[in-house]
Design a protein around this motif. Structure first.
Motif, mmCIF file in Angstrom:
data_model
loop_
_atom_site.group_PDB
_atom_site.id
_atom_site.type_symbol
_atom_site.label_atom_id
_atom_site.label_comp_id
_atom_site.label_asym_id
_atom_site.label_seq_id
_atom_site.Cartn_x
_atom_site.Cartn_y
_atom_site.Cartn_z
ATOM 1 N N GLU A 46 0.813 -1.221 0.020
ATOM 2 C CA GLU A 46 0.011 -0.213 -0.044
ATOM 3 C C GLU A 46 0.961 1.191 -0.142
ATOM 4 O OE1 GLU A 46 -3.632 0.150 2.442
ATOM 5 O OE2 GLU A 46 -2.407 1.550 3.527
ATOM 6 N N PHE A 47 0.755 2.264 -0.871
ATOM 7 C CA PHE A 47 1.488 3.481 -1.102
ATOM 8 C C PHE A 47 0.542 4.658 -0.715
ATOM 9 C CE2 PHE A 47 2.949 6.908 -3.895
ATOM 10 C CZ PHE A 47 4.002 7.060 -3.141
ATOM 11 N N THR A 48 1.136 5.541 0.152
ATOM 12 C CA THR A 48 0.092 6.647 0.654
ATOM 13 C C THR A 48 1.140 7.851 0.256
ATOM 14 O OG1 THR A 48 -0.901 5.329 2.326
ATOM 15 C CG2 THR A 48 -0.939 7.774 2.455
ATOM 16 N N ILE A 49 0.502 8.872 -0.336
ATOM 17 C CA ILE A 49 1.355 10.106 -0.437
ATOM 18 C C ILE A 49 0.312 11.254 -0.340
ATOM 19 C CG2 ILE A 49 0.372 9.948 -3.003
ATOM 20 C CD1 ILE A 49 3.353 11.485 -3.487
ATOM 21 N N ILE A 50 0.697 12.374 0.392
ATOM 22 C CA ILE A 50 0.090 13.360 0.791
ATOM 23 C C ILE A 50 0.880 14.494 0.246
ATOM 24 C CG2 ILE A 50 -0.812 14.947 2.708
ATOM 25 C CD1 ILE A 50 -0.865 12.403 4.408
#
Length: 93
Positions: A54-58
């Motif tokens: 799972e890849f999260t970017i903000i």
């Protein structure tokens, strides 16, 4: 490889990427963190027996997730192309 959008907002994107592991996850997260428009980026492998992460970017205000994701992927492509060129130049004859 399969990509599924888990959640998306104006400044945040969470993807599940199937058929890949820590190798791609780490590359994406490290490249994202280097981008000046990224506030937070990380990846996680929810279960060691599943072939996915799972890849999260903000992103920071004033940036779009789409443009930064393109920058990240382009940066990785350029880095890998340069590595390939150097390997071919120094190792492959």
């Amino acid at each position: 490889m399969e990509v599924r959008v888990v959640s998306r907002s104006e400044r945040e994107l969470v993807l599940e990427i199937y058929g890949e592991d820590h190798t791609l996850g780490n590359l994406l997260a490290k490249e994202a963190i280097r981008h000046p428009g990224v506030e937070y980026a990380a990846y996680r492998v929810p279960h060691p027996l599943k072939n996915m992460f799972e890849f999260t970017i903000i992103v920071k205000p004033g940036y779009t997730v789409e443009s930064i994701l393109r920058d990240i992927v382009d940066g990785l492509k350029n880095s890998l192309a340069e590595l390939r060129r150097l390997v071919e130049e120094k190792v492959v004859e």
